[in-house]
Design a protein around this motif. Structure first.
Motif, short mmCIF file in Angstrom:
data_model
loop_
_atom_site.label_atom_id
_atom_site.label_comp_id
_atom_site.label_asym_id
_atom_site.label_seq_id
_atom_site.Cartn_x
_atom_site.Cartn_y
_atom_site.Cartn_z
N PHE A 20 0.83 -1.20 0.00
CA PHE A 20 0.00 0.00 0.00
C PHE A 20 0.87 1.26 0.00
O PHE A 20 0.52 2.25 -0.65
CB PHE A 20 -0.97 0.02 1.19
CG PHE A 20 -1.83 1.24 1.19
CD1 PHE A 20 -2.86 1.38 0.28
CD2 PHE A 20 -1.58 2.28 2.07
CE1 PHE A 20 -3.64 2.52 0.24
CE2 PHE A 20 -2.35 3.42 2.05
CZ PHE A 20 -3.39 3.54 1.14
N SER A 21 2.00 1.24 0.69
CA SER A 21 2.91 2.38 0.70
C SER A 21 3.39 2.70 -0.71
O SER A 21 3.46 3.87 -1.10
CB SER A 21 4.13 2.09 1.58
OG SER A 21 3.76 2.02 2.92
N CYS B 24 1.83 1.96 -3.49
CA CYS B 24 0.67 2.51 -4.22
C CYS B 24 0.43 3.96 -3.85
O CYS B 24 0.20 4.81 -4.72
CB CYS B 24 -0.59 1.69 -3.92
SG CYS B 24 -0.53 0.00 -4.51
N TYR B 25 0.49 4.25 -2.58
CA TYR B 25 0.23 5.61 -2.09
C TYR B 25 1.29 6.59 -2.59
O TYR B 25 0.98 7.73 -2.92
CB TYR B 25 0.19 5.59 -0.56
CG TYR B 25 -0.21 6.90 0.08
CD1 TYR B 25 -1.47 7.43 -0.10
CD2 TYR B 25 0.69 7.59 0.89
CE1 TYR B 25 -1.84 8.63 0.49
CE2 TYR B 25 0.33 8.79 1.48
CZ TYR B 25 -0.93 9.30 1.28
OH TYR B 25 -1.30 10.48 1.87
N SER C 93 0.31 7.21 -6.42
CA SER C 93 -0.92 7.96 -6.67
C SER C 93 -1.83 7.88 -5.45
O SER C 93 -2.37 6.80 -5.14
CB SER C 93 -1.65 7.40 -7.90
OG SER C 93 -2.94 7.97 -8.01
N GLU C 94 -2.03 9.01 -4.80
CA GLU C 94 -2.88 9.02 -3.61
C GLU C 94 -4.32 8.63 -3.96
O GLU C 94 -4.94 7.84 -3.25
CB GLU C 94 -2.87 10.40 -2.96
CG GLU C 94 -1.58 10.72 -2.25
CD GLU C 94 -1.61 12.07 -1.55
OE1 GLU C 94 -2.71 12.62 -1.34
OE2 GLU C 94 -0.53 12.56 -1.20
N ASP C 95 -4.84 9.19 -5.05
CA ASP C 95 -6.23 8.89 -5.42
C ASP C 95 -6.44 7.42 -5.73
O ASP C 95 -7.44 6.83 -5.30
CB ASP C 95 -6.65 9.74 -6.63
CG ASP C 95 -6.81 11.21 -6.29
OD1 ASP C 95 -7.08 11.52 -5.11
OD2 ASP C 95 -6.67 12.05 -7.20
N ALA D 52 -4.63 4.98 -4.60
CA ALA D 52 -4.46 4.26 -3.34
C ALA D 52 -5.74 4.34 -2.51
O ALA D 52 -6.15 3.36 -1.89
CB ALA D 52 -3.28 4.83 -2.56
N PHE D 53 -6.38 5.51 -2.50
CA PHE D 53 -7.65 5.66 -1.78
C PHE D 53 -8.70 4.72 -2.38
O PHE D 53 -9.46 4.08 -1.65
CB PHE D 53 -8.15 7.10 -1.83
CG PHE D 53 -7.33 8.08 -1.03
CD1 PHE D 53 -6.44 7.67 -0.06
CD2 PHE D 53 -7.46 9.44 -1.25
CE1 PHE D 53 -5.69 8.57 0.69
CE2 PHE D 53 -6.72 10.36 -0.52
CZ PHE D 53 -5.83 9.92 0.45
N HIS E 42 -1.03 3.69 8.94
CA HIS E 42 -0.33 4.19 7.75
C HIS E 42 -0.87 5.57 7.38
O HIS E 42 -2.07 5.83 7.46
CB HIS E 42 -0.52 3.22 6.59
CG HIS E 42 0.29 3.56 5.39
ND1 HIS E 42 -0.09 4.53 4.50
CD2 HIS E 42 1.44 3.04 4.94
CE1 HIS E 42 0.82 4.61 3.54
NE2 HIS E 42 1.76 3.71 3.78
N GLY F 42 -1.36 7.00 4.56
CA GLY F 42 -2.34 6.98 3.48
C GLY F 42 -3.72 6.57 3.96
O GLY F 42 -4.73 7.14 3.54
N LEU G 165 -7.12 9.00 4.10
CA LEU G 165 -8.45 8.65 3.57
C LEU G 165 -9.51 8.76 4.66
O LEU G 165 -10.59 9.32 4.42
CB LEU G 165 -8.46 7.25 2.97
CG LEU G 165 -9.85 6.79 2.51
CD1 LEU G 165 -10.34 7.63 1.34
CD2 LEU G 165 -9.87 5.32 2.17
#
Length: 133
Positions: free
Chosen positions: A78-79, A81-82, A85-87, A89-90, A120, A122, A126
């Motif tokens: 997940f790190s 991915c975050y 791209s934050e979006d 990852a959300f 985390h 991220g 969210l």
């Protein structure tokens, strides 16, 4: 007996679950890497192994199950991915999974009591976005 022509929807997930349930960590890690939906798979394994360790009478086997650290695999992935791209990852956190009972990563993390996953940045971002709008 099943027909030989029978196909499986997701054999990597099935093999992964089998290896987790057999406490075959090296094999489970391989199947986890090969299968889809890696973050939900790691969170599901985290839940399964925590429950198995709780029920296990042999302390060495229970310790072995706790050392599997699928929560850390979920966090690491997940790190990445975050960071990309934050979006997206959300979306990963709230999207219903195809192979894990149409549940979300947040639901799986809740079931697994994956506190480190929830800690985390991220995931916290969210949750703050959801809570405060």
């Amino acid at each position: 007996m099943p027909a030989l022509s029978q196909t499986f929807e997701n054999p990597w997930r099935d093999l992964f679950l089998w290896a987790v349930l057999q406490n075959r960590q090296e094999m489970a890690n391989y199947f986890w890497e090969m299968g889809p939906e890696a973050v939900p798979a790691a969170l599901a394994a985290c839940k399964i192994l925590k429950e198995m360790a709780r029920l296990e009478s042999d302390t060495e086997t229970a310790r072995s199950m706790k050392r599997a650290k699928y929560d850390q695999l979920a966090i690491n992935l997940f790190s990445e991915c975050y960071a990309n791209s934050e979006d997206r990852a959300f979306n990963l956190l709230i999207r219903e999974t195809k192979y894990w009972g149409k549940t979300t990563c947040l639901q799986l993390a809740t079931e697994a009591d994956a506190k480190s996953f929830f800690a985390h940045d991220g995931v916290q971002a969210l949750l703050t976005k959801i809570w405060w709008g």
